[in-house]
Design an enzyme around this catalytic site. Structure first.
Site, PDB file in Angstrom:
ATOM      1  N   HIS A 198       0.992  -1.134   0.034  1.00 12.40           N
ATOM      2  CA  HIS A 198      -0.076  -0.060   0.101  1.00 12.40           C
ATOM      3  C   HIS A 198       0.773   1.093  -0.129  1.00 12.40           C
ATOM      4  CE1 HIS A 198      -2.754   3.061   1.483  1.00 12.40           C
ATOM      5  NE2 HIS A 198      -3.979   2.242   1.143  1.00 12.40           N
ATOM      6  N   CYS A 236      -3.696   2.652  -4.146  1.00 15.61           N
ATOM      7  CA  CYS A 236      -4.589   3.403  -3.515  1.00 15.61           C
ATOM      8  C   CYS A 236      -4.812   4.933  -4.386  1.00 15.61           C
ATOM      9  CB  CYS A 236      -4.283   3.583  -2.219  1.00 15.61           C
ATOM     10  SG  CYS A 236      -5.724   4.599  -1.199  1.00 15.61           S
ATOM     11  N   HIS A 263      -7.512   0.207  -4.458  1.00 13.68           N
ATOM     12  CA  HIS A 263      -8.349   0.998  -3.467  1.00 13.68           C
ATOM     13  C   HIS A 263      -8.857   2.270  -4.489  1.00 13.68           C
ATOM     14  CE1 HIS A 263      -6.344  -0.299   0.339  1.00 13.68           C
ATOM     15  NE2 HIS A 263      -6.983  -1.441  -0.336  1.00 13.68           N
ATOM     16  N   ASP A 308     -12.891   2.976  -0.859  1.00 13.38           N
ATOM     17  CA  ASP A 308     -11.992   3.017   0.196  1.00 13.38           C
ATOM     18  C   ASP A 308     -12.743   3.968   1.322  1.00 13.38           C
ATOM     19  OD1 ASP A 308      -9.841   2.819   1.835  1.00 13.38           O
ATOM     20  OD2 ASP A 308      -8.485   3.791   0.541  1.00 13.38           O
ATOM     21  N   HIS A 309     -12.044   5.061   2.006  1.00 17.42           N
ATOM     22  CA  HIS A 309     -12.407   5.548   2.961  1.00 17.42           C
ATOM     23  C   HIS A 309     -13.812   6.562   2.505  1.00 17.42           C
ATOM     24  CE1 HIS A 309      -8.043   6.423   4.734  1.00 17.42           C
ATOM     25  NE2 HIS A 309      -8.563   4.910   4.714  1.00 17.42           N
ATOM     26  N   TYR A 322     -14.968   4.437   8.071  1.00 18.74           N
ATOM     27  CA  TYR A 322     -15.230   3.223   7.423  1.00 18.74           C
ATOM     28  C   TYR A 322     -16.950   2.827   7.913  1.00 18.74           C
ATOM     29  CZ  TYR A 322     -10.598   1.986   6.069  1.00 18.74           C
ATOM     30  OH  TYR A 322      -9.592   1.994   5.279  1.00 18.74           O
TER      31      TYR A 322
END
Length: 346
Positions: A198, A236, A263, A308-309, A322
């Protein structure tokens, strides 16, 4: 692509049953969270986790993450013992049918933000990063506690770590990453596991600590350290995308065959080394999510891909970044883009 969702285990208020109801969802991205970094994951616990996910009608498409202990990042003992434990974990994961394993090489701290509940104009709450605020933070105060950080350190242990890292620069970190990869990638090859690093989040130094997984040139160097299909990326868009020099579609097209996990999220750049996390929709941030998804389609990406977030919307509370609702919206948006790209490409 295999549309997937992050799940933090039995204590996660976002349950497997809720995740399964998201249209198009097939995969779960998770980990074992009660084993200290550096210790081997027992096969029994891995199988129990896998069985639980499959009983919910889903599959584990990636493990995120198997943590890398600081001793490995720093190149000090007992790194060799930890690496042997890491190899055992990979063998046990492979035995359970796991094919993708994520990790990061960020010293001490995982992803970092200056505020976890910043209110956006539409009333939702999001994670943000303001350079001037982070520059004022003192990680040794004992008052910082962000999701993703290892909170097991005492204040004295953290102080010792920060002091030790003053002797480690970027080249030292590269050397230690190369040592780690040369040890574990042969095992990953034997076990048909794809390792996916990542990027650093954010992709620049924080608190004076070195960071090296920050952009295209560094990604190329990383993949060349051990030139193997098993040595790949967890790309990501939100982590790399906060630096406007990182062209995410271009990066996807260059490294497509080595991207094992994706991501996809949006961010809005608000200043130099400052940003706020936004809804996934392209117009809400600084990234063109359509072009990102098209790049994945063009390179024939078949691995796990997850929103993702997310923001906190509709009064939801929970683990910052999350929650269920906004990530579910993001998953549906990404799935819709994928369908449109696929059909228009015929």
């Amino acid at each position: 692509m295999k549309l997937s969702f992050r799940w933090y285990g039995d204590d996660d208020p976002v349950t497997l049953e809720k995740i399964r109801q998201i249209p198009g969802m097939v995969g779960i991205v998770t980990a074992i969270y009660d084993i200290p970094a550096g210790e081997a994951w027992p096969y029994k616990k891995i199988k129990e986790l896998n069985d639980k996910v499959e009983a919910a009608g889903l599959e584990i498409t990636a493990i995120e993450s198997v943590p890398v202990p600081e001793a490995i990042k720093m190149g000090v003992e007992p790194r060799d013992r930890y690496i042997e434990n890491y190899k055992e974990t990979l063998r046990n994961l492979a035995k359970a049918g796991i094919e993708v394993v994520t990790y990061n090489f960020m010293p001490v701290f995982d992803w970092t933000r200056s505020e976890l509940d910043h209110k956006l104009d539409d009333g939702s709450e999001a994670l943000i990063y303001k350079k001037e605020e982070v520059d004022k933070m003192d990680p040794l105060s004992g008052e910082l506690d962000l999701p993703g950080w290892d909170t097991s350190y005492t204040k004295d242990e953290l102080n010792d770590l920060m002091t030790a890292y003053q002797e480690i620069d970027e080249e030292d970190l590269w050397d230690n990453l190369e040592y780690f990869l040369k040890e574990i990638i042969p095992v990953a090859e034997e076990e048909n596991i794809k390792m996916a690093i990542h990027p650093d989040d954010p992709p620049w130094s924080i608190f004076g600590l070195p960071r090296v997984v920050v952009g295209k040139e560094n990604l190329r160097r990383l993949l060349n350290l051990v030139d193997s299909p098993a040595n790949g990326l967890d790309l990501c868009s939100g982590s790399l995308g906060v630096n406007p020099d990182n062209d995410i579609p271009d990066i996807i097209r260059e490294f497509g065959d080595r991207i094992h996990f994706a991501h996809v999220r949006n961010v809005k750049i608000t200043g130099e080394e400052s940003f706020e996390e936004s809804a996934h929709l392209s117009e809400k941030g600084s990234l063109d999510i359509y072009e990102i998804m098209k790049a994945y389609y063009d390179v024939g990406f078949e691995g796990p891909l997850r929103p993702d977030h997310g923001r906190m919307i509709w009064g939801e509370t929970g683990k910052p970044g999350y929650g269920l609702y906004d990530r579910a919206l993001g998953a549906t948006y990404l799935n819709g883009l994928w369908e449109a790209i696929k059909k228009s490409s015929k």
